[in-house]
Design an enzyme around this catalytic site. Structure first.
Site, PDB file in Angstrom:
ATOM      1  N   TYR A  95     -74.754  52.716  18.309  1.00 13.03           N
ATOM      2  CA  TYR A  95     -75.890  51.812  18.140  1.00 13.03           C
ATOM      3  C   TYR A  95     -76.614  52.139  16.839  1.00 13.03           C
ATOM      4  O   TYR A  95     -76.941  53.292  16.570  1.00 13.03           O
ATOM      5  CB  TYR A  95     -76.852  51.943  19.330  1.00 13.03           C
ATOM      6  CG  TYR A  95     -76.221  51.529  20.633  1.00 13.03           C
ATOM      7  CD1 TYR A  95     -76.399  50.245  21.142  1.00 13.03           C
ATOM      8  CD2 TYR A  95     -75.400  52.408  21.328  1.00 13.03           C
ATOM      9  CE1 TYR A  95     -75.796  49.854  22.334  1.00 13.03           C
ATOM     10  CE2 TYR A  95     -74.789  52.025  22.519  1.00 13.03           C
ATOM     11  CZ  TYR A  95     -74.987  50.750  23.019  1.00 13.03           C
ATOM     12  OH  TYR A  95     -74.372  50.364  24.178  1.00 13.03           O
ATOM     13  N   TYR A 139     -97.714  64.708 -20.019  1.00 16.69           N
ATOM     14  CA  TYR A 139     -96.678  63.744 -19.617  1.00 16.69           C
ATOM     15  C   TYR A 139     -95.495  63.885 -20.557  1.00 16.69           C
ATOM     16  O   TYR A 139     -95.621  63.749 -21.783  1.00 16.69           O
ATOM     17  CB  TYR A 139     -97.203  62.307 -19.676  1.00 16.69           C
ATOM     18  CG  TYR A 139     -96.102  61.299 -19.466  1.00 16.69           C
ATOM     19  CD1 TYR A 139     -95.458  61.207 -18.230  1.00 16.69           C
ATOM     20  CD2 TYR A 139     -95.677  60.469 -20.495  1.00 16.69           C
ATOM     21  CE1 TYR A 139     -94.426  60.303 -18.033  1.00 16.69           C
ATOM     22  CE2 TYR A 139     -94.652  59.562 -20.305  1.00 16.69           C
ATOM     23  CZ  TYR A 139     -94.025  59.480 -19.073  1.00 16.69           C
ATOM     24  OH  TYR A 139     -93.002  58.592 -18.876  1.00 16.69           O
ATOM     25  N   ARG A 142     -90.108  44.579  18.137  1.00 10.43           N
ATOM     26  CA  ARG A 142     -91.184  45.557  18.332  1.00 10.43           C
ATOM     27  C   ARG A 142     -91.549  46.277  17.037  1.00 10.43           C
ATOM     28  O   ARG A 142     -92.627  46.869  16.936  1.00 10.43           O
ATOM     29  CB  ARG A 142     -90.790  46.564  19.407  1.00 10.43           C
ATOM     30  CG  ARG A 142     -90.793  45.978  20.815  1.00 10.43           C
ATOM     31  CD  ARG A 142     -90.186  46.943  21.813  1.00 10.43           C
ATOM     32  NE  ARG A 142     -90.857  48.237  21.816  1.00 10.43           N
ATOM     33  CZ  ARG A 142     -90.348  49.324  22.393  1.00 10.43           C
ATOM     34  NH1 ARG A 142     -89.153  49.270  22.991  1.00 10.43           N
ATOM     35  NH2 ARG A 142     -91.016  50.458  22.374  1.00 10.43           N
ATOM     36  N   ASN A 178     -93.418  75.438 -26.285  1.00 16.63           N
ATOM     37  CA  ASN A 178     -94.687  75.437 -25.559  1.00 16.63           C
ATOM     38  C   ASN A 178     -95.373  74.086 -25.773  1.00 16.63           C
ATOM     39  O   ASN A 178     -95.619  73.690 -26.920  1.00 16.63           O
ATOM     40  CB  ASN A 178     -95.592  76.556 -26.054  1.00 16.63           C
ATOM     41  CG  ASN A 178     -96.890  76.628 -25.265  1.00 16.63           C
ATOM     42  OD1 ASN A 178     -96.982  77.302 -24.247  1.00 16.63           O
ATOM     43  ND2 ASN A 178     -97.914  75.936 -25.740  1.00 16.63           N
ATOM     44  N   LYS A 205     -84.508  46.262  11.658  1.00 18.35           N
ATOM     45  CA  LYS A 205     -84.861  47.514  12.307  1.00 18.35           C
ATOM     46  C   LYS A 205     -84.020  48.687  11.816  1.00 18.35           C
ATOM     47  O   LYS A 205     -84.556  49.762  11.507  1.00 18.35           O
ATOM     48  CB  LYS A 205     -84.709  47.369  13.826  1.00 18.35           C
ATOM     49  CG  LYS A 205     -84.949  48.662  14.596  1.00 18.35           C
ATOM     50  CD  LYS A 205     -84.986  48.446  16.092  1.00 18.35           C
ATOM     51  CE  LYS A 205     -83.663  48.022  16.656  1.00 18.35           C
ATOM     52  NZ  LYS A 205     -83.685  47.993  18.138  1.00 18.35           N
ATOM     53  N   GLU A 231     -77.909  51.233  37.615  1.00 17.60           N
ATOM     54  CA  GLU A 231     -79.208  51.013  37.009  1.00 17.60           C
ATOM     55  C   GLU A 231     -80.292  51.572  37.925  1.00 17.60           C
ATOM     56  O   GLU A 231     -80.136  51.598  39.143  1.00 17.60           O
ATOM     57  CB  GLU A 231     -79.443  49.517  36.764  1.00 17.60           C
ATOM     58  CG  GLU A 231     -78.516  48.904  35.735  1.00 17.60           C
ATOM     59  CD  GLU A 231     -78.648  49.563  34.373  1.00 17.60           C
ATOM     60  OE1 GLU A 231     -79.791  49.833  33.934  1.00 17.60           O
ATOM     61  OE2 GLU A 231     -77.604  49.831  33.747  1.00 17.60           O
ATOM     62  N   GLN A 242     -72.607  38.291  15.937  1.00 14.89           N
ATOM     63  CA  GLN A 242     -72.879  37.984  17.340  1.00 14.89           C
ATOM     64  C   GLN A 242     -73.980  36.935  17.378  1.00 14.89           C
ATOM     65  O   GLN A 242     -75.145  37.219  17.141  1.00 14.89           O
ATOM     66  CB  GLN A 242     -73.331  39.223  18.118  1.00 14.89           C
ATOM     67  CG  GLN A 242     -73.532  38.935  19.610  1.00 14.89           C
ATOM     68  CD  GLN A 242     -74.259  40.036  20.351  1.00 14.89           C
ATOM     69  OE1 GLN A 242     -74.929  40.868  19.732  1.00 14.89           O
ATOM     70  NE2 GLN A 242     -74.149  40.049  21.664  1.00 14.89           N
ATOM     71  N   ARG A 274     -90.333  63.116 -11.654  1.00 10.67           N
ATOM     72  CA  ARG A 274     -89.763  61.805 -11.340  1.00 10.67           C
ATOM     73  C   ARG A 274     -88.262  61.800 -11.663  1.00 10.67           C
ATOM     74  O   ARG A 274     -87.740  62.755 -12.245  1.00 10.67           O
ATOM     75  CB  ARG A 274     -90.514  60.723 -12.120  1.00 10.67           C
ATOM     76  CG  ARG A 274     -91.969  60.574 -11.674  1.00 10.67           C
ATOM     77  CD  ARG A 274     -92.769  59.717 -12.634  1.00 10.67           C
ATOM     78  NE  ARG A 274     -92.193  58.384 -12.767  1.00 10.67           N
ATOM     79  CZ  ARG A 274     -92.551  57.511 -13.715  1.00 10.67           C
ATOM     80  NH1 ARG A 274     -93.464  57.862 -14.630  1.00 10.67           N
ATOM     81  NH2 ARG A 274     -91.993  56.318 -13.762  1.00 10.67           N
ATOM     82  N   GLY A 289     -79.543  43.069  17.154  1.00 10.91           N
ATOM     83  CA  GLY A 289     -80.849  42.765  17.744  1.00 10.91           C
ATOM     84  C   GLY A 289     -81.908  42.429  16.703  1.00 10.91           C
ATOM     85  O   GLY A 289     -81.814  42.825  15.533  1.00 10.91           O
TER      86      GLY A 289
END
Length: 454
Positions: free
Chosen positions: A104, A354, A19, A365, A26, A159, A76, A321, A15
């Site tokens: 699905y 950092y 939407r 330390n 999707k 249905e 398809q 990270r 599909g």
């Protein structure tokens, strides 16, 4: 979970997902940092399928790149309904004589136990031609209904628009997920027509065809409606994320993790927290994080691709990270960032630091404001800090550089050459004192400012 029978999985993902209003397919939208399709396929893989076929259409290239050969694909085109989609997999399964499970890509939370129950039901004594996964939502609304007896044998699939008032009163609804033996599945599909308002071939019709032949079909019910929730929009994606996060939080607390404000903690699909870990509010775990027993993750910290050892403390406001490793009882405090760096046992970097491409020895330390200068604009370089070394505040360690065991780097130093074991390195400009200079400067400036106002 080990399969005792040969089965293949067909996953429908052709599909367009309009939407979602997205260039990304999707089923590739992530939940907990993992594409929803991968959530589903991981569950399928745990059952050891003989074959996996993903039916693609719109966004075919994206799906094939994402799958990277982990499943076969078939096309398809055009898209003429769910029954037509399953038919496209027939050639891929030409050498498969076992069961077929139809799933699905946008329904990612079907449990492995549920899939297994469907396949087991297919081989029960009455040997149904088709097994349907049903569910009972709080509001059945306009879902298609599964009319079945107390033993789960299906009398009729209908249905909502075609259902009688009595049938609409039935709360058992059709999820669309189905199982059948391969030969039965494709033989029934060849008899499905498209005489309906949409002109499409519906997978559900194979149940009514089998029933009309005098064969039996059966329904297995999902534990909860959430298991078969479909995701078609951003809002539904957000609800699915919330659903997944809630389950993960409950699981973590059940396994002995303390979450002081559970609703504010966000996990990734592979977050691994040991018992007696404490997680304070507003912590985010990206993919690839493991935290050992007794560690504490303080508020507003963000971890991704990191390993935190036993008894460690992280944060608040810390960022780990990918490649960050904290050994037992090490500590990073507020506004400390680590990347591709190891902090040895008992070592600490308490604040405003950092550590990138670095190896810090046990007991070292790292003073406030220290940075490892690891990038020269073209290449990354490594900093090695020995055991029990002391790095004074506001120091810059210019890699590649090695600081020896028990060495001291004086505060405010910019170190570009190795420091030997036990040595002191102080890199500062000479201090110059001019007595009274500041007073004279202030007086002159005040007089000038006063003159400018006239």
């Amino acid at each position: 979970m080990n399969m005792t029978r040969d089965f293949a999985a067909i996953v429908l993902a052709a599909g367009k997902g309009t939407r979602m209003k997205s260039d990304l397919h999707k089923v590739l939208h992530p939940i907990a940092g993992r594409p929803m399709l991968d959530h589903l396929l991981a569950t399928v893989d745990a059952l050891q399928p003989a074959k996996k076929v993903v039916v693609v259409g719109a966004g075919r290239d994206q799906l094939e790149n994402a799958l990277a050969g982990s499943a076969e694909t078939c096309l398809q085109e055009p898209q003429l309904g769910t029954g037509h989609a399953v038919q496209q997999a027939e050639e891929s399964l030409a050498d498969h004589s076992g069961d077929v499970l139809v799933l699905y890509g946008d329904v990612p939370f079907v449990k492995g136990e549920t899939m297994q129950a469907m396949l087991d039901r297919l081989h029960a004594e009455d040997r149904p031609k088709v097994v349907v996964l049903g569910f009972e939502p709080d509001d059945p609304g306009h879902y298609g209904r599964v009319i079945a007896d107390a033993d789960g044998r299906i009398d009729k699939m209908v249905e909502f628009k075609d259902a009688s008032e009595e049938e609409r009163a039935c709360r058992l609804c059709n999820s669309g997920v189905m199982a059948a033996r391969s030969a039965d599945m494709f033989e029934l599909l060849r008899r499905v027509g498209n005489d309906n308002a949409q002109g499409e071939y519906y997978l559900v019709d194979i149940v009514n065809i089998a029933n009309a032949d005098g064969d039996s079909c059966a329904v297995v019910s999902a534990d909860t409606p959430a298991e078969v929730t479909g995701i078609n929009s951003r809002a539904e994606l957000a609800r699915a994320e919330a659903q997944w996060q809630e389950l993960k939080r409950e699981e973590a607390m059940t396994e002995g993790v303390t979450l002081t404000a559970p609703d504010t903690v966000f996990f990734s699909w592979d977050t691994d927290l040991a018992a007696d870990v404490t997680v304070e509010p507003h912590v985010v775990f990206g993919p690839g994080v493991s935290v050992a027993r007794g560690a504490r993750i303080r508020a507003f910290s963000h971890l991704e691709g990191a390993r935190v050892g036993e008894g460690c403390s992280v944060g608040p406001y810390a960022r780990l990270r990918p490649g960050a490793v904290m050994e037992k009882d090490s500590f990073v405090g507020n506004f400390v960032e680590m990347k591709q760096a190891t902090l040895g046992e008992g070592a600490k970097a308490s604040h405003l630091t950092y550590l990138g491409d670095a190896e810090v020895g046990a007991g070292a330390n790292i003073g406030a404001g220290t940075i490892t200068c690891n990038y020269d604009g073209y290449f990354k370089h490594k900093t090695v800090i020995g055991e029990r070394a002391f790095i004074g505040s506001n120091s810059a360690l210019i890699a590649p550089v090695r600081i020896g065991t028990d060495a001291i780097v004086a505060a405010g130093s910019a170190v570009s050459r190795d420091v030997g074991d036990g040595d002191l390195r102080m890199v500062r400009g000479e201090q110059v004192v001019k007595p009274g200079w500041a007073d004279r400067f202030h007086d002159a400036m005040k007089k000038k400012k006063a003159a400018d106002r006239k």
